[in-house]
Design an enzyme around this catalytic site. Structure first.
Site, mmCIF file in Angstrom:
data_model
loop_
_atom_site.group_PDB
_atom_site.id
_atom_site.type_symbol
_atom_site.label_atom_id
_atom_site.label_comp_id
_atom_site.label_asym_id
_atom_site.label_seq_id
_atom_site.Cartn_x
_atom_site.Cartn_y
_atom_site.Cartn_z
ATOM 1 N N TYR A 63 0.842 -1.194 0.000
ATOM 2 C CA TYR A 63 0.000 0.000 0.000
ATOM 3 C C TYR A 63 0.876 1.242 0.000
ATOM 4 O O TYR A 63 2.031 1.212 0.419
ATOM 5 C CB TYR A 63 -0.944 0.024 1.215
ATOM 6 C CG TYR A 63 -0.249 0.118 2.554
ATOM 7 C CD1 TYR A 63 0.063 1.350 3.129
ATOM 8 C CD2 TYR A 63 0.122 -1.034 3.256
ATOM 9 C CE1 TYR A 63 0.693 1.442 4.348
ATOM 10 C CE2 TYR A 63 0.762 -0.953 4.480
ATOM 11 C CZ TYR A 63 1.044 0.285 5.020
ATOM 12 O OH TYR A 63 1.686 0.370 6.229
ATOM 13 N N CYS A 64 0.280 2.352 -0.482
ATOM 14 C CA CYS A 64 0.873 3.670 -0.319
ATOM 15 C C CYS A 64 -0.110 4.499 0.500
ATOM 16 O O CYS A 64 -0.870 3.931 1.298
ATOM 17 C CB CYS A 64 1.208 4.311 -1.665
ATOM 18 S SG CYS A 64 -0.229 4.574 -2.742
ATOM 19 N N PHE A 65 -0.149 5.808 0.330
ATOM 20 C CA PHE A 65 -1.011 6.601 1.203
ATOM 21 C C PHE A 65 -2.499 6.411 0.885
ATOM 22 O O PHE A 65 -3.303 6.137 1.761
ATOM 23 C CB PHE A 65 -0.643 8.084 1.116
ATOM 24 C CG PHE A 65 -1.435 8.939 2.075
ATOM 25 C CD1 PHE A 65 -1.284 8.779 3.445
ATOM 26 C CD2 PHE A 65 -2.356 9.868 1.614
ATOM 27 C CE1 PHE A 65 -2.030 9.538 4.344
ATOM 28 C CE2 PHE A 65 -3.096 10.635 2.507
ATOM 29 C CZ PHE A 65 -2.934 10.467 3.871
#
Length: 362
Positions: A94-96
């Site tokens: 995941y990222c933000f």
């Protein structure tokens, strides 16, 4: 090929390995237990790309990102991701927000033949989920509060119970002015994330009740959610009653003898006692105003003498003097006042051994 996921509950219940590709500065502000940060772009690159995005738009920012993370830089990050994925084949990334950074990482890994599903919505969605679930759990779960004066070993009783949450353990702090531990505390966000996951897991186990320790609003610098503070004040109580001599012994073990091993891991065996002694003296100084100048000076002198003897020959008996005075004259009156403000009914009261038997045989 595994699909991307929105099943946030399953991720946390199963301790699913998580690969966080946000920048290190974002990870430091808040993350999830066990998540590993291998960033797509580092802090400096993120800063430069952000400026480019504001001045020239998204495509220019993407082009700059591809330029910055290319060649050897891209290869190094690819190798790190691949090594992580080989060790955690059931993981998710995941990222933000689950957007361009995680999609880019996913695409690059697929080019290398690695199935790398991502978490839809990214960190922001996971964080929102945990906040909502934490509040729902606090409102609905049947809590009981373990009370008792300082030194009655509440945390030891908590640790014996499967249906309990160790708030001080999550905060990495022993809960008093003397409670700091080497390594520091988690960020407030990390503390809340860990607390939410602990509550979710307890709810899944469907216990008849969940035991938490009586805490004030702060454990060190970690702030308990207001809703949990209210529940601690109002829920049924189990009270440990131990003699002053017994509590002096427990305090000696938990704050002087026991921490030496932990300090040795951080500072080495030769420096452990000095580091611990410096922290105990600093803790005494932190409560100087509340102790009053004369009493603070007396207790500090006793502590210094006890540390000198311990350093010289390993004898810890002299520590009992300042611990006895601190418990009887400072912590006991303070805790008795706090206990008088609790509203929950007392369901059981007894020694630590009696409380442990009560909890085990219900």
């Amino acid at each position: 090929m595994r699909d991307d996921t929105r099943d946030y509950l399953s991720l946390f219940l199963n301790d699913t390995p998580l690969l966080d590709v946000r920048a290190p500065v974002e990870f430091a502000k808040g993350a999830f237990p066990g998540a590993v940060n291998i960033a797509l772009i580092n802090d400096d690159e993120r800063h430069r790309i952000g400026i480019c995005y504001k001045q020239q738009g998204q495509q220019a920012a993407i082009d700059l990102g591809n330029k910055l993370v290319s060649g050897e830089e891209r290869e190094q990050r690819m190798q790190a991701w691949q090594q992580w994925w080989q060790a955690n084949p059931n993981g998710y990334l995941y990222c933000f927000r689950g957007g361009l950074r995680s999609q880019t990482t996913q695409a690059w890994l697929r080019e290398a033949g690695i199935d790398a599903p991502l978490i839809t919505g990214g960190y922001k969605a996971l964080r929102r989920f945990l906040i909502d679930e934490m509040e729902a759990c606090i409102a609905s779960l049947p809590l009981e509060v373990l009370c008792g004066r300082t030194g009655c070993a509440k945390t030891r009783v908590i640790d014996q119970q499967a249906n309990a949450i160790d708030l001080e353990g999550l905060a990495h702090h022993r809960g008093s002015s003397f409670g700091r531990r080497p390594g520091g505390q988690p960020s407030q966000i990390d503390f809340e994330n860990s607390l939410a996951i602990a509550l979710i897991k307890q709810r899944a186990a469907q216990p008849a009740r969940i035991l938490v320790e009586d805490e004030s609003k702060l454990i060190g610098r970690c702030h308990l959610p207001f809703s949990l503070q209210d529940q601690i004040k109002a829920q049924p109580r189990i009270v440990i009653e131990e003699s002053l001599d017994s509590r002096v012994q427990i305090t000696l073990e938990d704050y002087v003898i026991g921490p030496l091993q932990e300090y040795a891991r951080y500072f080495g065996e030769q420096n452990a006692l000095k580091q611990l002694g410096d922290e105990l003296l600093a803790a005494m100084d932190r409560i100087r105003r509340r102790l009053g100048g004369i009493r603070h000076q007396q207790l500090r002198q006793q502590l210094q003498e006890a540390l000198a003897v311990q350093t010289a020959c390993g004898d810890t008996e002299l520590h009992r003097e300042w611990i006895h005075s601190l418990l009887a004259d400072y912590y006991d009156p303070m805790y008795d006042y706090m206990l008088s403000r609790r509203e929950g009914t007392i369901v059981f009261q007894g020694t630590r051994a009696e409380v442990s038997d009560f909890l085990s045989n219900r």
